[in-house]
Design a protein around this motif. Sequence first.
Motif, short mmCIF file in Angstrom:
data_model
loop_
_atom_site.label_atom_id
_atom_site.label_comp_id
_atom_site.label_asym_id
_atom_site.label_seq_id
_atom_site.Cartn_x
_atom_site.Cartn_y
_atom_site.Cartn_z
N ARG A 35 76.36 69.12 -39.73
CA ARG A 35 77.73 68.15 -39.77
C ARG A 35 77.56 67.37 -41.08
NH1 ARG A 35 81.30 71.02 -38.19
NH2 ARG A 35 81.34 71.43 -36.00
N ILE A 36 76.26 66.86 -41.34
CA ILE A 36 76.02 65.89 -42.22
C ILE A 36 75.88 66.23 -43.70
CG2 ILE A 36 74.68 63.82 -42.98
CD1 ILE A 36 74.13 63.45 -39.97
N MET A 127 87.10 68.00 -41.38
CA MET A 127 87.19 66.48 -41.15
C MET A 127 86.20 65.89 -42.02
SD MET A 127 87.99 66.61 -37.01
CE MET A 127 88.24 64.71 -37.23
N THR A 128 86.02 64.66 -42.24
CA THR A 128 84.82 63.85 -42.59
C THR A 128 83.83 63.97 -42.00
OG1 THR A 128 85.45 62.01 -41.56
CG2 THR A 128 86.58 62.07 -43.87
N LYS A 129 82.45 64.18 -42.55
CA LYS A 129 81.36 64.16 -41.86
C LYS A 129 81.05 63.45 -40.48
CE LYS A 129 79.03 66.07 -45.76
NZ LYS A 129 78.13 65.86 -47.03
N GLY A 130 81.28 62.12 -40.70
CA GLY A 130 81.42 61.04 -39.76
C GLY A 130 82.05 61.39 -38.61
N ASP A 131 83.46 61.63 -38.90
CA ASP A 131 84.15 61.93 -37.61
C ASP A 131 83.76 63.33 -37.20
OD1 ASP A 131 85.81 59.72 -38.43
OD2 ASP A 131 87.41 60.95 -39.27
N ALA A 132 83.60 64.21 -37.70
CA ALA A 132 83.30 65.47 -37.17
C ALA A 132 81.89 65.17 -36.37
CB ALA A 132 82.99 66.54 -38.15
#
Length: 195
Positions: A35-36, A127-132
């Motif tokens: 994800r990151i 989505m953005t990495k943080g949100d995901a």
Amino acid sequence: MDELLCVQQVLSGNTSAFAYFVETYQDMAMTIALRICGNRQDAEDIVQESYLKAFRNLHSFRSDSKFSTWLYRIVYNTAVTHTHARMWTTDYGKEAEDVPALSDDNPELQMEEAEKKEMVSEILDQMTKGDALLLTLYYMEDHSVKEVAKITGLNESNVKVKLFRARKAFKEKLFNYLQYDRKGCCEETEMKNGR
């Protein structure tokens, strides 16, 4: 297996007992890293490096949190450091829905659930990495807000706000996904009917 006992075994010299942690948590560790960083090879390197760090620093593990929370924090930090990722940039507009468990005895339901999981995965990838990552940890891995805060280094209030925004962003993306899917299906039907 009692994880504290396993930690004590490793610290007492039974290093093979650490395999339990690798086998138990490798899938989610890989999910966090992917994800990151967004790249399977880098994610594998990050997970391997994270397990080495966890092994070397096992003496610093305190039982005030779950082992998984402690380990996922190491994976998270390693991945962010490795990729120099900016985790909390905003691109809000979606809402996360729980993905139901697969039924063992109904192939039609299994197929439907697999399609839902694929759709959720596709939306999370947009989505953005943080949100995901937040949605994955909270909804798919069932970590509490407190545990998510420990893993990500955010405070609990920030986790709640970011989860709210991430859900809203997911909901928008889901709506767009379903609208596009419906529109594509209707156009395909019209083409088949010669319109």
